[in-house]
Write a protein that holds these residues in place. Structure first.
Motif, PDB file in Angstrom:
ATOM      1  N   ARG A 171      53.436  31.867 -40.746  1.00  0.00           N
ATOM      2  CA  ARG A 171      54.597  32.526 -40.148  1.00  0.00           C
ATOM      3  C   ARG A 171      55.693  31.488 -39.909  1.00  0.00           C
ATOM      4  O   ARG A 171      55.453  30.454 -39.291  1.00  0.00           O
ATOM      5  N   ILE A 172      56.890  31.788 -40.412  1.00  0.00           N
ATOM      6  CA  ILE A 172      58.004  30.838 -40.382  1.00  0.00           C
ATOM      7  C   ILE A 172      59.218  31.491 -39.733  1.00  0.00           C
ATOM      8  O   ILE A 172      59.598  32.614 -40.084  1.00  0.00           O
ATOM      9  N   GLY A 173      59.830  30.797 -38.790  1.00  0.00           N
ATOM     10  CA  GLY A 173      61.071  31.256 -38.183  1.00  0.00           C
ATOM     11  C   GLY A 173      62.257  30.760 -38.991  1.00  0.00           C
ATOM     12  O   GLY A 173      62.455  29.542 -39.125  1.00  0.00           O
ATOM     13  N   LEU A 174      63.057  31.668 -39.533  1.00  0.00           N
ATOM     14  CA  LEU A 174      64.185  31.268 -40.377  1.00  0.00           C
ATOM     15  C   LEU A 174      65.213  30.465 -39.591  1.00  0.00           C
ATOM     16  O   LEU A 174      65.838  29.548 -40.128  1.00  0.00           O
ATOM     17  N   GLY A 175      65.401  30.814 -38.316  1.00  0.00           N
ATOM     18  CA  GLY A 175      66.358  30.066 -37.499  1.00  0.00           C
ATOM     19  C   GLY A 175      65.974  28.610 -37.360  1.00  0.00           C
ATOM     20  O   GLY A 175      66.828  27.715 -37.409  1.00  0.00           O
ATOM     21  N   GLU A 176      64.680  28.353 -37.203  1.00  0.00           N
ATOM     22  CA  GLU A 176      64.214  26.973 -37.084  1.00  0.00           C
ATOM     23  C   GLU A 176      64.387  26.222 -38.397  1.00  0.00           C
ATOM     24  O   GLU A 176      64.747  25.032 -38.412  1.00  0.00           O
ATOM     25  N   VAL A 177      64.138  26.916 -39.513  1.00  0.00           N
ATOM     26  CA  VAL A 177      64.334  26.288 -40.827  1.00  0.00           C
ATOM     27  C   VAL A 177      65.798  25.898 -41.011  1.00  0.00           C
ATOM     28  O   VAL A 177      66.119  24.786 -41.451  1.00  0.00           O
ATOM     29  N   GLU A 178      66.712  26.803 -40.651  1.00  0.00           N
ATOM     30  CA  GLU A 178      68.141  26.525 -40.799  1.00  0.00           C
ATOM     31  C   GLU A 178      68.581  25.380 -39.899  1.00  0.00           C
ATOM     32  O   GLU A 178      69.407  24.545 -40.292  1.00  0.00           O
ATOM     33  N   HIS A 179      68.026  25.320 -38.691  1.00  0.00           N
ATOM     34  CA  HIS A 179      68.369  24.218 -37.782  1.00  0.00           C
ATOM     35  C   HIS A 179      67.972  22.874 -38.399  1.00  0.00           C
ATOM     36  O   HIS A 179      68.764  21.912 -38.400  1.00  0.00           O
ATOM     37  N   ASN A 180      66.767  22.790 -38.935  1.00  0.00           N
ATOM     38  CA  ASN A 180      66.302  21.535 -39.529  1.00  0.00           C
ATOM     39  C   ASN A 180      67.068  21.185 -40.800  1.00  0.00           C
ATOM     40  O   ASN A 180      67.303  20.008 -41.102  1.00  0.00           O
ATOM     41  N   LEU A 181      67.489  22.201 -41.548  1.00  0.00           N
ATOM     42  CA  LEU A 181      68.300  21.951 -42.737  1.00  0.00           C
ATOM     43  C   LEU A 181      69.630  21.305 -42.363  1.00  0.00           C
ATOM     44  O   LEU A 181      70.087  20.363 -43.018  1.00  0.00           O
ATOM     45  N   ARG A 182      70.254  21.807 -41.301  1.00  0.00           N
ATOM     46  CA  ARG A 182      71.539  21.231 -40.876  1.00  0.00           C
ATOM     47  C   ARG A 182      71.372  19.790 -40.426  1.00  0.00           C
ATOM     48  O   ARG A 182      72.275  18.972 -40.587  1.00  0.00           O
ATOM     49  N   GLU A 183      70.211  19.497 -39.853  1.00  0.00           N
ATOM     50  CA  GLU A 183      69.959  18.141 -39.382  1.00  0.00           C
ATOM     51  C   GLU A 183      69.677  17.183 -40.538  1.00  0.00           C
ATOM     52  O   GLU A 183      70.030  16.006 -40.473  1.00  0.00           O
ATOM     53  N   CYS A 184      69.041  17.672 -41.602  1.00  0.00           N
ATOM     54  CA  CYS A 184      68.526  16.785 -42.648  1.00  0.00           C
ATOM     55  C   CYS A 184      69.338  16.788 -43.937  1.00  0.00           C
ATOM     56  O   CYS A 184      69.201  15.855 -44.742  1.00  0.00           O
ATOM     57  N   PHE A 185      70.163  17.806 -44.161  1.00  0.00           N
ATOM     58  CA  PHE A 185      70.922  17.886 -45.409  1.00  0.00           C
ATOM     59  C   PHE A 185      72.318  17.326 -45.166  1.00  0.00           C
ATOM     60  O   PHE A 185      73.072  17.828 -44.338  1.00  0.00           O
ATOM     61  N   VAL A 186      72.678  16.304 -45.918  1.00  0.00           N
ATOM     62  CA  VAL A 186      73.945  15.596 -45.712  1.00  0.00           C
ATOM     63  C   VAL A 186      75.122  16.420 -46.221  1.00  0.00           C
ATOM     64  O   VAL A 186      75.089  16.952 -47.331  1.00  0.00           O
ATOM     65  N   GLY A 187      76.170  16.532 -45.386  1.00  0.00           N
ATOM     66  CA  GLY A 187      77.439  17.087 -45.837  1.00  0.00           C
ATOM     67  C   GLY A 187      77.483  18.584 -46.008  1.00  0.00           C
ATOM     68  O   GLY A 187      78.179  19.083 -46.899  1.00  0.00           O
ATOM     69  N   THR A 188      76.790  19.339 -45.153  1.00  0.00           N
ATOM     70  CA  THR A 188      76.818  20.794 -45.276  1.00  0.00           C
ATOM     71  C   THR A 188      77.885  21.396 -44.371  1.00  0.00           C
ATOM     72  O   THR A 188      78.135  20.903 -43.274  1.00  0.00           O
ATOM     73  N   ARG A 189      78.482  22.472 -44.834  1.00  0.00           N
ATOM     74  CA  ARG A 189      79.351  23.280 -43.983  1.00  0.00           C
ATOM     75  C   ARG A 189      78.569  24.434 -43.394  1.00  0.00           C
ATOM     76  O   ARG A 189      78.774  24.843 -42.266  1.00  0.00           O
TER      77      ARG A 189
END
Length: 334
Positions: A171-189
């Motif tokens: 079971r995966i929370g999409l909000g948590e995935v998006e939060h970690n993506l913003r932290e780890c992916f360089v240069g996102t809007r």
């Protein structure tokens, strides 16, 4: 009042006389705060349509950090935090639970939907008698949103209790995935995480997909530059599909693939493997619905129709498996 997604496509310099901006409907990001504070008075609001325009509000300053962008305190209502599985269980301060709204701003129910009304609009829970002697026939609205009290007494919105997917038994929370993506992916809007189930005519298991809008995409578009890049490994048929979807999807460049590799490396060091998206797709701009929110269904439908070969063009699954650079390793250790 705007959704943060709609505010991101606007330029503050185009509205020099604007003094106040109220955002709501979606999570406010640190990049949104940096973009608008100092130019307008920014208020982050929260409120389901079932409870008037908004039920909670919080003035935002540039000192706010990503973890503490609150939805604030109740406006003409009282918020209660209960167990997501049982609204008769009131949770202690600091616990994450479902938000119940209590007040005169609550609507009567859903038109011609008695079942939905009974599920969302409930009578006063039994624990209310501890705080009010005569609560009569007060009604509460179950928001379905997970919140938590902060140290200053305001509320922090964690996400939807039903915004979870199940992938390969996890079971995966999409909000948590998006939060970690913003932290780890360089240069996102902006980033959007979704579970995509293939169309009936496509033989492919469900996959987790990260849709990424880069900071420079808007600048490229406004400058009239070509946003669809060629991909050396794509067949002519695959390239044709890219061009057909050019209003949203972008064929990956080497620079984008390099950022994906770096993001994957960082993500694998902070979350379990099953929370790392299988596919990263660049988009020209995150699409919006008519009410200004992220059009998740449209993104799902775009990818659901892709064949395995077409998906490889976007995912860059043929990229070379280079080891992370020394700088990346040092940064991760730090």
């Amino acid at each position: 009042m705007l959704t943060p997604s709609l505010a991101r496509v606007l330029s503050p310099t185009d509205f020099p006389s604007l003094k106040l901006m109220v955002t709501g409907g979606e999570p406010l990001l640190q990049s949104d705060i940096q973009r608008w504070t100092g130019l307008v008075k920014l208020i982050n609001s929260y409120g389901p349509a079932e409870c008037s325009v908004y039920s909670h509000a919080h003035p935002v300053t540039n000192t706010s950090d990503q973890e503490n962008i609150h939805i604030g305190r109740g406006v003409a209502c009282v918020g209660w935090i209960v167990s997501p599985n049982d609204h008769h269980k009131l949770l202690p301060i600091g616990a994450v639970g479902e938000l119940l709204i209590d007040g005169y701003i609550i609507g009567r129910g859903y038109l011609n939907d008695l079942k939905g009304t009974a599920k969302a609009f409930i009578d006063a829970p039994s624990w209310l008698s501890q705080f009010h002697d005569g609560h009569g026939h007060r009604r509460f609205y179950k928001t379905g949103d997970l919140v938590q009290y902060t140290s200053d007494g305001s509320l922090r919105c964690i996400g939807r209790k039903d915004n979870q997917i199940k992938l390969r038994g996890q079971r995966i929370g999409l909000g948590e995935v998006e939060h970690n993506l913003r932290e780890c992916f360089v240069g996102t809007r902006d980033v959007v995480a979704e579970l995509v189930v293939a169309d009936d005519n496509v033989d492919r298991p469900p996959i987790s997909v990260a849709f990424v809008q880069l900071d420079e995409d808007k600048d490229e578009k406004s400058a009239g530059k070509q946003t669809i890049r060629s991909n050396a490994g794509a067949t002519p048929a695959d390239e044709a599909h890219i061009i057909a979807n050019s209003q949203t999807l972008v064929a990956p460049t080497e620079d984008f693939r390099s950022r994906v590799l770096e993001a994957e490396f960082k993500l694998h060091n902070v979350v379990p493997n099953y929370m790392v998206p299988s596919v990263f797709i660049q988009v020209v701009q995150v699409p919006l619905t008519t009410n200004g929110k992220t059009d998740r269904r449209y993104l799902q439908e775009l990818v659901a129709s892709l064949s395995k070969e077409e998906l490889q063009v976007y995912s860059g699954s043929g990229r070379d498996k280079r080891m992370p650079s020394p700088d990346m390793e040092i940064e991760t250790k730090l």
